[in-house]
Design a protein around this motif. Structure first.
Motif, mmCIF file in Angstrom:
data_model
loop_
_atom_site.group_PDB
_atom_site.id
_atom_site.type_symbol
_atom_site.label_atom_id
_atom_site.label_comp_id
_atom_site.label_asym_id
_atom_site.label_seq_id
_atom_site.Cartn_x
_atom_site.Cartn_y
_atom_site.Cartn_z
ATOM 1 N N PRO A 121 0.839 -1.198 0.000
ATOM 2 C CA PRO A 121 0.000 0.000 0.000
ATOM 3 C C PRO A 121 0.871 1.245 0.000
ATOM 4 O O PRO A 121 1.967 1.248 0.566
ATOM 5 C CB PRO A 121 -0.797 -0.114 1.297
ATOM 6 N N GLY A 122 0.374 2.285 -0.635
ATOM 7 C CA GLY A 122 1.066 3.570 -0.594
ATOM 8 C C GLY A 122 0.721 4.302 0.698
ATOM 9 O O GLY A 122 0.052 3.772 1.581
ATOM 10 N N VAL A 123 1.175 5.526 0.803
ATOM 11 C CA VAL A 123 0.863 6.352 1.969
ATOM 12 C C VAL A 123 -0.237 7.338 1.593
ATOM 13 O O VAL A 123 -0.408 7.666 0.417
ATOM 14 C CB VAL A 123 2.114 7.103 2.477
ATOM 15 N N ALA A 181 6.435 12.253 7.043
ATOM 16 C CA ALA A 181 7.472 11.394 7.620
ATOM 17 C C ALA A 181 7.980 11.927 8.954
ATOM 18 O O ALA A 181 8.456 11.149 9.791
ATOM 19 C CB ALA A 181 8.631 11.227 6.637
ATOM 20 N N THR A 182 7.880 13.229 9.184
ATOM 21 C CA THR A 182 8.358 13.768 10.468
ATOM 22 C C THR A 182 7.507 13.244 11.623
ATOM 23 O O THR A 182 8.007 13.072 12.731
ATOM 24 C CB THR A 182 8.380 15.312 10.470
ATOM 25 N N VAL A 183 6.228 12.967 11.377
ATOM 26 C CA VAL A 183 5.373 12.385 12.418
ATOM 27 C C VAL A 183 5.869 10.982 12.752
ATOM 28 O O VAL A 183 5.956 10.597 13.924
ATOM 29 C CB VAL A 183 3.894 12.369 11.969
ATOM 30 N N ALA A 232 8.912 9.879 12.407
ATOM 31 C CA ALA A 232 10.180 10.044 13.122
ATOM 32 C C ALA A 232 9.938 10.419 14.588
ATOM 33 O O ALA A 232 10.591 9.862 15.482
ATOM 34 C CB ALA A 232 11.035 11.109 12.437
ATOM 35 N N ARG A 233 9.016 11.328 14.839
ATOM 36 C CA ARG A 233 8.710 11.716 16.225
ATOM 37 C C ARG A 233 8.181 10.523 17.016
ATOM 38 O O ARG A 233 8.531 10.319 18.181
ATOM 39 C CB ARG A 233 7.696 12.863 16.259
ATOM 40 N N THR A 234 7.328 9.714 16.379
ATOM 41 C CA THR A 234 6.794 8.527 17.043
ATOM 42 C C THR A 234 7.923 7.558 17.384
ATOM 43 O O THR A 234 7.962 7.002 18.490
ATOM 44 C CB THR A 234 5.738 7.846 16.142
ATOM 45 N N MET A 235 8.828 7.354 16.463
ATOM 46 C CA MET A 235 9.967 6.466 16.698
ATOM 47 C C MET A 235 10.822 6.983 17.847
ATOM 48 O O MET A 235 11.207 6.231 18.749
ATOM 49 C CB MET A 235 10.822 6.331 15.441
ATOM 50 N N LEU A 236 11.125 8.269 17.810
ATOM 51 C CA LEU A 236 11.957 8.865 18.861
ATOM 52 C C LEU A 236 11.267 8.796 20.219
ATOM 53 O O LEU A 236 11.930 8.553 21.243
ATOM 54 C CB LEU A 236 12.297 10.317 18.509
ATOM 55 N N GLY A 237 9.945 8.980 20.238
ATOM 56 C CA GLY A 237 9.199 8.907 21.491
ATOM 57 C C GLY A 237 9.185 7.521 22.100
ATOM 58 O O GLY A 237 9.015 7.360 23.311
ATOM 59 N N ALA A 238 9.375 6.495 21.290
ATOM 60 C CA ALA A 238 9.371 5.122 21.768
ATOM 61 C C ALA A 238 10.746 4.667 22.256
ATOM 62 O O ALA A 238 10.869 3.613 22.887
ATOM 63 C CB ALA A 238 8.884 4.189 20.668
#
Length: 114
Positions: A93-95, A101-103, A105-111
């Motif tokens: 599936p596409g996006v 993508a910054t969202v 990245a923020r989710t990844m960093l928050g985890a």
């Protein structure tokens, strides 16, 4: 949301069955809203190795892509290709149009632990 069938196909010797597959494949995906985005074009490798060819077919949704792949029409011609060309094929599936993508990245960093 758009979806894509992406194939990375290895080099193959010319064969009548491959030509027949190419001549017939478009008619199998058009009823599902599919269209070629990449087919028969040379590619430029920037990292790693990528021998062979790339094919990309766009669909209106992942459900349409799956329906095409599973259709009697496509399955009837798939052996014309698979008997002569090895490769990898994925449906993805596409996006969404508003994807950011910054969202992600923020989710990844928050985890991550501090």
């Amino acid at each position: 949301m758009s979806a894509y069938a992406i194939a990375h196909l290895q080099e193959a010797a010319p064969h009548r069955e491959i030509a027949e597959y190419i001549a017939r494949v478009t008619a199998t995906f058009e009823p599902y809203g599919g269209r070629f985005l990449v087919h028969g074009a040379s590619h430029e490798v920037k990292e790693g190795t990528w021998p062979g060819h790339v094919v990309v077919i766009s669909f209106p949704s992942i459900d349409q892509a799956r329906a095409w792949w599973d259709s009697d029409a496509y399955q009837a011609i798939a052996p014309l290709r698979s008997r002569h060309i090895e490769g990898d094929i994925i449906l993805v599936p596409g996006v969404p149009e508003d994807y950011d993508a910054t969202v992600t990245a923020r989710t990844m960093l928050g985890a991550l632990p501090d």
